[in-house]
Each structure stands twice: as C-alpha cells, then as structure tokens.
Design an enzyme around this catalytic site. Structure first.
Site, short mmCIF file in Angstrom:
data_model
loop_
_atom_site.label_atom_id
_atom_site.label_comp_id
_atom_site.label_asym_id
_atom_site.label_seq_id
_atom_site.Cartn_x
_atom_site.Cartn_y
_atom_site.Cartn_z
N SER A 40 3.32 -5.67 -2.36
CA SER A 40 3.82 -5.85 -3.73
C SER A 40 3.21 -7.12 -4.34
CB SER A 40 5.34 -5.86 -3.70
OG SER A 40 5.88 -5.66 -4.98
N ASP B 165 4.70 5.44 -6.19
CA ASP B 165 5.30 4.10 -6.21
C ASP B 165 5.86 3.79 -7.60
OD1 ASP B 165 5.77 1.25 -6.14
OD2 ASP B 165 4.40 1.14 -4.44
N HIS C 162 8.19 2.54 -2.65
CA HIS C 162 7.43 1.31 -2.89
C HIS C 162 6.70 0.92 -1.62
CE1 HIS C 162 6.29 -2.31 -4.86
NE2 HIS C 162 7.13 -3.11 -4.23
#
Length: 510
Positions: free
Chosen positions: A223, A449, A479
């Site tokens: 991320s 995602d 995610h």
C-alpha cells in the site's frame, strides 16, 4: 471522518473486530555524533502500550525490538535526533543461506510496523528462512516521535461528525472540526510536523539498511509502503536490492485524482460484494439482487444521516461511521461476511458490527484508546502533498465523484479539505519515483483492489523507468495480493526474494 489519502493508501493491519494496539511515544534528544556509527541493541520485545508482548513465533523464537537514532532534520544530520522503533524475527534457516534483512512497510501512512509484523509474521515464514524479517514505526508513527493531535474523547466526537455535508451550515461545521483537529496537531506536535515527509522516511530507511549491515535494501512495501519504496528507489537507486511492491499506490496522481480513483475502486469492490452475496447458494440476507443490496445500503446511509442508531454504547452509528465501516469491510474478501452481518444487524436497528469495523479502520481499541494512526496519516499526507483544497473546490467536483461512486463519492470528495490551513507546506504535487539504475522491482497489482486500484501498478512500473519495474497481475479481490494466499503470486514473490528469479513481465495470476 477519515482523510481520503488514508483510504487511498491504507494497509490492512487488523482483523475486522481486533483493533490496533496503542503505542507510547518516544521523545528526541540532541547529540553531536555520527548516527551511521551506532549499533542496535536487540532485546526481547516488551509489552506494547499497556498490552501484551508479541506472541512467540511458531518455532518458539521471540520477537526482538530495538531503537535507532535518526536526525530529526536530515538537513542537519548532527542536530537533534529522534528514536525510531524497530522489530525483527531472526532468520530461521542456516546462517550460510541468510541473505540479509527484509524490511517491511505495511502502509497507511501511519501504520505501525512494530504492531503489524508480529500480527502477520507467520504469513512470511518462507521468506524468514533466508531473511531477518524487520519492520519499524516510521517517524511520526507509533513509538517513533509520534504525531499527537486530539485526545481519545475528542476523537470519538471527530469520527462521528457528518463528513458528507448537505448544506452550507453542515459544511461550516465540518470545516470547523477539521480546523480544530489540525490546530491540535500543531499545538501538540509542532517540532516534528515539518520532518515527517516520505522523503525523510526514505532517508531513515537507508540509515536502517546501513546499520542492519546490508549493502542493499531488501524491501517489501504494501500500500503506502509502495510509495515509500518508490521514493527510496528514486533517492538511492544503487542501494535497491530485491524489492516487492504490493497493493500499489499510483505515484502519478495528485490527492484529488487518487481519491477519485479510490471512489471507483471501492464502488467496484461493493459491486463485486453485492454480486457475490446474491449469487451464493444460500439466500443473501441483505438483498434479493445485487442492485437491491446497493439500494438498501444507500437507504440505510440516508436514514442514518438524519437518525443515527445505537452503536457501541454510548456512541451512535452515524452515516459517516457506517460508511467507513463498510469501506473497512471491503478491504478483504474475508471481511465480506462481517459486512453482511453488520448490514443485517443495522437493518434491525443495531450498529455494533459496522461501528467495530469503523473503529478498526480508525485505530480505536475496545477500551476507547486510539493509536496515532489518524494523526500520523494526516501529518504525513499533508507534509507530502502540496495541494490545499477548499470547500468551494469540493462542491464543484462533487458531480464527478458521485458519478464514480454513489455511495463513497461524497465521503471521499469532502475528505480532500483535510489539509486546509495545515501548519506545514506540502512538498510536491506527487511523489517522484523515477529510479534509473535500480535493480528490478516486482510490482504486484490486484484487479479487485478497492484502496489502491489496479491501474496504479502499471503507472508505478512506468514511473520507475525502463528496466526497473516488473509487473505481476493478480485477478482477485481485496487490498493486496501476497496475503491473499494465492499460490501463483506467492511463488513469484518468493522466487524473486529468495532466489533472485525475476518473473516474466506481464505475468498474470488468478
């Protein structure tokens, strides 16, 4: 009322009903020494923030913790220092097979690596055979010179406010709460606020690499951790070792573009959830068709805007809390069952599950204490991002955001004002990740995602430059890709990190 950049780059750091651990802060001091000459003193990790120490690893080994000194201001490397909290699990294999340290950043920005790595440590057991697994609290986060803003009771109020104002009066109230939060950050953290940019954290990473004894930085970024890794590669291309970026932030976007892309991403995840629920063998308890599921959620949120329902006593489930709870559940396909249970419960007048999901996103423990996730997230994003959006700008952009997502559009659009009147100017329009001369970086994008939409992986590959980024696609939900358990993804990542085998560019896993 979460700040969209946190949604844009958040990492999944807790299970749905297990809240983040609070970490106590460490202060800095002044010294006149070469921080590159320091040695780390690793010891078994103590209890964190009044909680328990990390559970031992499966083989019985204990997690070890240390602190590393870094300059508060990298422009004055022999001025004041801060202490950064580190954690590691020593390599489990033979010393002759050890490659070095593999440093993790799990995202946020604002997520604590000291808390997160032990939570997911067993997922990386194969990587541990040849690496010391290492993570850290970046500056401003957790126990690393933490940014402090409002107290727990103030944050309870802050997160229950109406973050999707419908008129000028509601807009004024929303802006007042944003201003109060930002002023509290300046009052309580004035010294550290100018020094929590991603470029500062990247320089910390290079110091960490050196002190850990590695010639190259072996890195696993998830991320926001992909943005940090990209900035590191830009600043230190010749020091990049084997690196993996998973759940990739688009480095070419400004905050508005990122939030708009995320609106589309969360809408896609909601669409997929609704389709999956209504196509299951059993009846979907929250709707008869996919469209009916989404219509009922929209009605629930409209009703909560005017009449909240009981949540976790004494708090109420407001429209904003419910929206953030739904968003949290869309981070992982494993969480969809919690979303179904939370919606079914809310339709009967009980908001506890959706509020628990929202609390997890916001770093709130069951005892009412918050981690500094939100404070650090806002501080890092506002120090990084040059843009300062106004309410008038948001109002003009609302139609575009609503077209991207009827459910999340307003929520993400209004969050753009989060850096208004911030005490520190932002650094750039978007991060620079060009890294000519770097070793190959494996860039993994997930087609489903919600938080870091799939297109960001390809944008990252292009921005890194020719011969650097190697794209791997995972056709899945949630995610990130590696922690999905997909064997194809894990074999590709493990093959690179453990054996230096770079997958063929454009490989697809499903």
């Amino acid at each position: 009322m979460p700040n969209p950049p946190r949604l844009r780059a958040a990492a999944l750091t807790a299970t749905a009903l297990v809240l983040s651990t609070v970490l106590a802060g460490c202060g800095g001091d002044s010294q006149d020494e070469d921080v590159s000459a320091q040695e780390l003193s690793w010891k078994d990790c103590p209890a964190q923030g009044g909680g328990d120490a990390p559970s031992p690893l499966a083989d019985g080994d204990e997690w070890q913790c240390a602190t590393m000194k870094a300059p508060l201001d990298w422009d004055e490397p022999k001025g004041d220092t801060i202490k950064l909290a580190l954690i590691r699990a020593k390599a489990s294999g033979a010393e002759s097979e050890r490659i070095g340290s593999l440093v993790f950043n799990f995202g946020g920005p604002g997520g604590s690596g000291v808390t997160t790595l032990p939570t997911f440590g067993e997922d990386y057991a194969k990587l541990r055979t040849r690496y010391d697994l290492v993570s850290f609290d970046p500056r401003g986060v957790g126990r690393s010179a933490p940014v402090e803003c409002q107290d727990d009771l103030q944050l309870d109020v802050y997160f229950q406010q109406d973050a999707t104002p419908d008129d000028k009066a509601e807009s004024a109230t929303f802006l007042d709460y944003t201003k109060e939060f930002n002023e509290a950050c300046e009052t309580n953290s004035e010294k550290v606020l100018p020094h929590v940019r991603t470029t500062d954290a990247a320089r910390d990473l290079d110091l960490m690499r050196h002190i850990l004894g590695d010639d190259k930085l072996h890195y696993f970024g998830i991320s926001y951790g992909t943005e940090l890794g990209g900035v590191y590669a830009h600043l230190f291309p010749k020091k990049v070792g084997r690196a993996v970026f998973d759940a990739v932030v688009d480095p070419t976007q400004d905050p508005e573009q990122g939030s708009l892309g995320q609106a589309r991403g969360f809408q896609l995840a909601l669409d997929n959830y609704a389709e999956a629920c209504t196509s299951a063998i059993e009846d979907c308890p929250v709707g008869d068709t996919a469209q009916n599921v989404k219509d009922r959620i929209a009605k629930l949120l409209r009703d909560l805007d005017s009449e909240p329902i009981p949540g976790i006593f004494p708090r109420e489930l407001t429209q904003t809390v419910a929206t953030s709870g739904i968003a949290q559940a869309l981070y992982s396909q494993d969480f969809w069952r919690y979303l179904t249970a939370g919606l079914e419960q809310a339709y009967h007048g009980n908001g506890q599950i959706l509020m628990a999901l929202s609390d997890s996103m916001n770093g709130r423990k069951q005892n009412g204490e918050y981690s500094n996730l939100t404070a650090a997230n806002v501080a890092i994003n506002c120090a990084d991002d040059k843009q300062r959006y106004t309410a008038d700008h948001v109002a003009r952009k609302l139609p575009e955001f609503r077209a991207a997502s009827a459910l999340f559009g307003d929520f993400l659009a209004w969050g753009l004002v989060g850096c208004a009147d911030w005490a520190v100017p932002g650094a750039a329009n978007h991060p620079n990740v060009s890294a000519p001369g770097s070793a190959p970086i494996l860039v993994v994008g997930n087609t489903g995602d919600p938080a870091t939409p799939y297109e960001g992986a390809r944008k990252m590959v292009r921005a890194l430059g020719a011969g650097v980024g190697v794209e791997l696609t995972y056709k899945g939900e949630g995610h990130g890709a590696y922690d999905s358990g997909n064997k194809c993804v894990q074999d590709a990542v493990n093959g690179y990190l453990l054996n230096g085998k770079v997958p063929a560019a454009g490989r697809v896993c499903s």
